[in-house]
Scaffold this motif. Structure first.
Motif, short mmCIF file in Angstrom:
data_model
loop_
_atom_site.label_atom_id
_atom_site.label_comp_id
_atom_site.label_asym_id
_atom_site.label_seq_id
_atom_site.Cartn_x
_atom_site.Cartn_y
_atom_site.Cartn_z
N GLU A 69 -7.28 -8.86 7.48
CA GLU A 69 -6.56 -7.68 7.06
C GLU A 69 -7.16 -7.26 5.63
O GLU A 69 -7.59 -8.08 4.57
N ILE B 125 -2.91 4.41 2.53
CA ILE B 125 -1.72 3.69 2.19
C ILE B 125 -0.95 4.62 0.91
O ILE B 125 -1.13 4.29 -0.12
N GLU C 4 1.71 -5.49 4.74
CA GLU C 4 2.00 -4.32 5.39
C GLU C 4 2.27 -4.26 6.76
O GLU C 4 1.75 -4.97 7.66
N TYR D 149 -5.76 -3.56 -2.47
CA TYR D 149 -6.46 -3.17 -1.15
C TYR D 149 -7.90 -3.23 -1.56
O TYR D 149 -8.42 -2.70 -2.27
N SER E 253 -11.11 1.67 -4.26
CA SER E 253 -9.57 1.67 -4.13
C SER E 253 -8.96 2.07 -5.21
O SER E 253 -9.33 1.05 -6.46
N ASN F 273 -6.49 -12.53 5.01
CA ASN F 273 -7.30 -11.41 4.27
C ASN F 273 -8.58 -11.42 4.76
O ASN F 273 -9.15 -12.39 4.99
N GLN G 166 0.94 3.39 -1.68
CA GLN G 166 0.38 2.70 -2.77
C GLN G 166 -0.80 3.59 -3.58
O GLN G 166 -1.54 2.90 -3.99
N THR H 244 -5.25 -5.64 3.07
CA THR H 244 -4.10 -5.83 2.09
C THR H 244 -3.22 -6.80 2.74
O THR H 244 -3.11 -6.88 3.79
#
Length: 400
Positions: free
Chosen positions: A32, A326, A37, A377, A372, A281, A329, A34
């Motif tokens: 993932e 996202i 979530e 993220y 980002s 991650n 964020q 981030t």
């Protein structure tokens, strides 16, 4: 090009995922980009249920404290404790507050209820009891290992007594001092007592290995596996604390590498039990080197996934997750010339793509790296697309 990509995009289902590999991977890693979530964790949960029901997977392991994970595993396999207690005491990094993690534990317990042990699903944390900002005291793991051995082997074979360990460990506050990460002089990791503990931990692990036939017969394979976890954790923590006291320019590189080494050792132990889904991650599961910009400058190291992949070969598979937005964020729609922008143009909300085939479709076209606006993220690096077996794309991440 969008049409070509659409032709190799499929729903995120176990059957589609398995078609990416020549054979069922022993370790299937789902990354993932981030943390925290539930949209991504819900997808993980759904995929795990399908892998259990359709592909014979029996374990899920996540980026959480391996010692705390024992609490979760005891609950899902035997009902020890309550769900509330498990969510409070069985997860590190605050993961226990996640509704999706709670649903995972609830489902695993319901699935196991009434089933024989051979058909039950298992839970494991594969991170060490540490983070980039701190590390736990080795007390819990070291004393637990000593306790396991002291009831099963002749006392004369033990390298020390429990009282000796307690004296050398001293107060736990000195081990968990948060100032030690920024100031190596605050660490006790290279003290005389810590040096003695490292030698004793090594002797205890050697004794455990030497007594393997007796221990498995006298207790159980699960008890032996747990004792080995204590040994890995104790030696890993003592090694980490030693280098936390280091003052050389390579200090942070070593610490990052040591954390992933602990993860890799735990993943190899999980692999020995049978097929498992890993969730963490992307940076901990990828095959290429991980990089990070820190206060002392850039560092790079081999991730747990890279270490495990080098040993397991095709028995390790990696699906990297990329995402579009996202919005809570302030991560908005990706620019169309980025890798995520190309995927965002497809109509589906989420799908899985064969990464090597996608690399072929893109050819010499190199999407621009996405930047980002939020530190939490990390977009995928298009240069390493072919290092993944597949890409899971989630178009919009909703606020949990």
């Amino acid at each position: 090009m969008a049409t070509d990509i659409k032709d190799i995009a499929h729903a995120v289902e176990a059957t589609a995922v398995m078609k990416l590999f020549p054979a069922r991977p022993r370790l299937l890693a789902l990354g993932e980009p981030t943390h925290g979530e539930d949209t991504l964790l819900d997808l993980r949960n759904e995929l795990f249920r399908q892998l259990v029901e359709q592909e014979g997977y029996r374990t899920i392991t996540i980026e959480s404290d391996c010692m705390m994970g024992l609490v979760v595993d005891a609950y899902v396999t035997s009902g020890t404790g309550t769900l509330d207690e498990v969510m409070e005491c069985g997860f590190s990094h605050g993961w226990g507050t996640s509704a999706a993690n709670r649903e995972l534990v609830r489902w695993m317990r319901a699935h196991n209820d009434g089933r024989p042990a051979s058909e039950q699903v298992r839970f494991a944390g594969f991170d060490g009891p540490l983070e980039i900002t701190h590390a736990a005291s080795p007390r819990q793991a070291l004393t637990a290992l000593h306790g396991c051995l002291s009831v099963q082997v002749d006392a004369d074979l033990l390298p020390c007594t429990a009282d000796t360990l307690d004296r050398l460990l001293g107060p736990d506050d000195q081990w968990i001092n948060p100032a030690a990460m920024m100031d190596p002089s605050q660490s006790v990791g290279q003290s005389a007592e810590a040096g003695q503990l490292r030698l004793l931990a090594d002797d205890l692990v050697a004794l455990l290995d030497a007594q393997t036939p007796h221990l498995i017969t006298a207790t159980s394979r699960d008890d032996w596996d747990r004792a080995r976890l204590y040994g890995r954790t104790a030696t890993g923590l003592l090694r980490y604390h030693y280098w936390m006291a280091d003052t050389s320019p390579a200090r942070m590189t070593r610490l990052c590498a040591l954390r992933d080494l602990v993860m890799a050792h735990n993943l190899l132990a999980v692999a020995a039990r049978g097929p498992a889904l890993i969730h963490a991650n992307n940076s901990h599961l990828q095959r290429e080197k991980s990089t990070m910009q820190m206060w002392e400058g850039p560092v790079e190291w081999w991730s747990a996934g890279a270490l495990v992949s080098a040993q397991l070969g095709e028995e390790y598979a990696f699906l990297a997750t990329a995402l579009g937005t996202i919005r809570h964020q302030e991560v908005g729609t990706p620019p169309p010339d980025t890798f995520e922008g190309l995927l965002y143009a497809l109509p589906e909300d989420r799908y899985v793509i064969d990464a090597p085939r996608l690399a072929t479709v893109l050819g010499d076209t190199r999407p621009a790296p996405r930047v980002s606006p939020w530190f939490g993220y990390a977009p995928l690096d298009p240069a390493h697309l072919a290092d993944s077996d597949g890409i899971v794309f989630v178009k919009d991440v909703q606020q949990s």
